[in-house]
Scaffold this motif. Structure first.
Motif, mmCIF file in Angstrom:
data_model
loop_
_atom_site.group_PDB
_atom_site.id
_atom_site.type_symbol
_atom_site.label_atom_id
_atom_site.label_comp_id
_atom_site.label_asym_id
_atom_site.label_seq_id
_atom_site.Cartn_x
_atom_site.Cartn_y
_atom_site.Cartn_z
ATOM 1 N N ALA A 153 0.833 -1.210 0.000
ATOM 2 C CA ALA A 153 0.000 0.000 0.000
ATOM 3 C C ALA A 153 0.862 1.252 0.000
ATOM 4 C CB ALA A 153 -0.930 0.001 1.204
ATOM 5 N N GLY A 154 2.089 1.155 0.492
ATOM 6 C CA GLY A 154 2.955 2.321 0.564
ATOM 7 C C GLY A 154 3.821 2.521 -0.663
ATOM 8 N N ILE A 155 3.673 1.658 -1.666
ATOM 9 C CA ILE A 155 4.491 1.765 -2.869
ATOM 10 C C ILE A 155 3.744 2.596 -3.909
ATOM 11 C CG2 ILE A 155 5.573 0.502 -4.760
ATOM 12 C CD1 ILE A 155 5.953 -1.829 -2.870
ATOM 13 N N ASP A 156 4.354 3.681 -4.329
ATOM 14 C CA ASP A 156 3.748 4.572 -5.320
ATOM 15 C C ASP A 156 4.311 4.232 -6.683
ATOM 16 O OD1 ASP A 156 2.700 6.582 -6.822
ATOM 17 O OD2 ASP A 156 3.884 8.182 -5.939
ATOM 18 N N TYR A 157 3.544 3.493 -7.453
ATOM 19 C CA TYR A 157 4.018 3.127 -8.784
ATOM 20 C C TYR A 157 3.652 4.243 -9.764
ATOM 21 C CZ TYR A 157 4.484 0.908 -13.290
ATOM 22 O OH TYR A 157 4.838 0.635 -14.581
ATOM 23 N N ARG A 158 4.500 5.273 -9.816
ATOM 24 C CA ARG A 158 4.291 6.378 -10.750
ATOM 25 C C ARG A 158 2.860 6.874 -10.665
ATOM 26 N NH1 ARG A 158 9.355 7.761 -11.281
ATOM 27 N NH2 ARG A 158 10.582 6.437 -12.630
ATOM 28 N N ASP A 159 2.484 7.357 -9.516
ATOM 29 C CA ASP A 159 1.113 7.780 -9.259
ATOM 30 C C ASP A 159 0.526 8.532 -10.446
ATOM 31 O OD1 ASP A 159 -1.245 8.335 -7.972
ATOM 32 O OD2 ASP A 159 -0.479 10.190 -7.100
ATOM 33 N N GLY A 160 -0.549 8.003 -10.976
ATOM 34 C CA GLY A 160 -1.243 8.675 -12.063
ATOM 35 C C GLY A 160 -0.848 8.186 -13.438
ATOM 36 N N ILE A 197 5.435 14.765 -12.769
ATOM 37 C CA ILE A 197 6.601 15.653 -12.838
ATOM 38 C C ILE A 197 6.511 16.746 -11.780
ATOM 39 C CG2 ILE A 197 7.675 17.444 -14.277
ATOM 40 C CD1 ILE A 197 7.172 15.585 -16.692
ATOM 41 N N GLU A 198 5.299 17.256 -11.532
ATOM 42 C CA GLU A 198 5.131 18.256 -10.467
ATOM 43 C C GLU A 198 5.521 17.673 -9.115
ATOM 44 O OE1 GLU A 198 1.173 19.723 -10.492
ATOM 45 O OE2 GLU A 198 1.359 20.743 -12.419
ATOM 46 N N LYS A 199 5.203 16.402 -8.909
ATOM 47 C CA LYS A 199 5.555 15.737 -7.653
ATOM 48 C C LYS A 199 7.054 15.502 -7.547
ATOM 49 C CE LYS A 199 1.490 13.073 -6.268
ATOM 50 N NZ LYS A 199 1.030 11.686 -5.935
ATOM 51 N N ASP A 212 13.092 13.772 -11.515
ATOM 52 C CA ASP A 212 13.098 12.422 -12.071
ATOM 53 C C ASP A 212 13.275 12.510 -13.579
ATOM 54 O OD1 ASP A 212 12.562 9.861 -13.030
ATOM 55 O OD2 ASP A 212 11.122 9.442 -11.445
ATOM 56 N N ALA A 213 14.473 12.222 -14.064
ATOM 57 C CA ALA A 213 14.761 12.331 -15.500
ATOM 58 C C ALA A 213 13.928 11.360 -16.326
ATOM 59 C CB ALA A 213 16.257 12.085 -15.750
ATOM 60 N N ASP A 214 13.580 10.204 -15.743
ATOM 61 C CA ASP A 214 12.783 9.227 -16.480
ATOM 62 C C ASP A 214 11.429 9.802 -16.884
ATOM 63 O OD1 ASP A 214 14.692 7.227 -16.435
ATOM 64 O OD2 ASP A 214 13.953 6.374 -14.568
ATOM 65 N N LEU A 215 10.823 10.563 -15.983
ATOM 66 C CA LEU A 215 9.510 11.129 -16.275
ATOM 67 C C LEU A 215 9.578 12.106 -17.451
ATOM 68 C CD1 LEU A 215 8.164 11.751 -12.663
ATOM 69 C CD2 LEU A 215 7.432 9.981 -14.265
ATOM 70 N N TRP A 216 10.623 12.936 -17.470
ATOM 71 C CA TRP A 216 10.780 13.875 -18.579
ATOM 72 C C TRP A 216 10.992 13.124 -19.894
ATOM 73 C CZ3 TRP A 216 9.750 18.919 -17.952
ATOM 74 C CH2 TRP A 216 9.801 19.455 -16.664
ATOM 75 N N LEU A 217 11.780 12.054 -19.830
ATOM 76 C CA LEU A 217 12.011 11.253 -21.035
ATOM 77 C C LEU A 217 10.708 10.661 -21.554
ATOM 78 C CD1 LEU A 217 14.053 9.753 -22.996
ATOM 79 C CD2 LEU A 217 13.771 7.838 -21.446
ATOM 80 N N ILE A 218 9.940 10.057 -20.650
ATOM 81 C CA ILE A 218 8.706 9.394 -21.070
ATOM 82 C C ILE A 218 7.720 10.411 -21.646
ATOM 83 C CG2 ILE A 218 6.705 8.108 -20.249
ATOM 84 C CD1 ILE A 218 8.608 6.795 -18.185
#
Length: 301
Positions: A104-111, A131-133, A137-143
């Protein structure tokens, strides 16, 4: 570590199933490898759907064999989310939490699973929230760059890849993807520089050599193109296009014999490549074995 290592890993896992069909850990490792293939596809602007579907199938079998294993349900949840099966992902995640509340505490890329298959606007909104959160995180910008490029927003994609590179200058996938976006936006020089940066960081990335070689050939740098296609063939000898492109460059450089060899290799790998047959025919005509035969004009690309 590059495409060849992924293929070697895949071959080893398939050998595991040959030796012991239905082995539980085999589904775990093969599913994880399929997910890696999907990420590879995503970062190279390709469709990640088929490998994600394979990952879902393998994790489903793992969950069937080990229904009390929270990991199995959670892995399938992630694969389903990535494949666009939002409801299935949520159901699997709930099952994992029932077995082990720690999930329950694992946030898998919320949203990131909010957008479903084909819902690009929803996916972009979810990525924006993520990205706001976590703007570091460079991965988020890449995706997000990959998603923007997929919808034709090349300027936005280039900006996102640039942000990923600000955060992680050694991010090979970001250099490679920005190179693709720059080429599509009409900036071949910038694209070549980006592919060169990707190669400097990872000299085993065949696609970067391929793309830079194509740009060098278009710019008239035939020796540079030949060097890139040499390396491409060395890294990925099973790629017919690598042999074909090297053969065409050799022909342009006045080496029809070498061209015949390369184009023959391309045909062996892809017997349906019409262009390879056509170019090999021209190479035969221009080779020393046909003295006196008029030179044939190069086909229009």
């Amino acid at each position: 570590d590059g495409l060849p290592l992924l293929r070697e890993s895949e071959a080893d896992i398939e050998r595991v199933f040959e030796l012991q069909p239905g082995v539980r850990d085999g589904y775990l490792y093969r599913g994880a490898l399929a997910a890696i293939w999907a990420v590879y596809a995503l970062r190279h602007g390709e469709d990640p759907g088929p490998p994600y579907a394979r990952a879902v199938d393998d994790f489903a079998e793992l969950a069937r064999l080990a229904p009390a294993d929270a990991d199995a349900w959670f892995h399938r949840s992630k694969a389903r989310a990535a494949a666009g099966d939002v409801e299935g992902a949520r159901s699997d995640r709930e099952r994992a939490i029932e077995i082990d509340p720690a999930y329950a505490g694992i946030d898998y890329r919320d949203g990131l699973d909010a957008g479903g298959a084909g819902d690009v606007d929803g996916e972009l909104e979810a990525l924006g929230r993520a990205i706001e959160k976590d703007p570091a995180d460079a991965d988020l910008w890449l995706i997000r760059g990959v998603v923007r490029r997929g919808r034709g927003d090349l300027e936005g994609a280039i900006a996102d890849y640039g942000k990923a590179l600000e955060l992680r200058p050694d991010y090979v996938a970001a250099w490679y993807n920005r190179g693709n976006a720059r080429r599509e936006s009409g900036d071949p020089e910038g694209a070549a520089r980006d592919f060169g940066a990707a190669i400097d960081l990872d000299p085993t990335e065949p696609d970067a050599y391929n793309n830079r070689g194509v740009l060098r050939r278009e710019a008239g740098d035939l020796q540079g193109a030949l060097a890139d296609f040499d390396r491409l063939v060395e890294l990925d000898p099973g790629r017919a296009a690598g042999h074909a492109r090297r053969g065409e460059v050799r022909l342009e450089l006045g080496d029809p014999t070498g061209a015949v060899q390369d184009l023959g290799a391309a045909i062996d790998l892809d017997p349906d490549d019409l262009d390879a047959y056509q170019e090999r025919s021209r190479a035969w005509l221009e080779s020393g074995d046909h003295r006196g035969t008029p030179r044939v004009a190069r086909r229009v690309q």
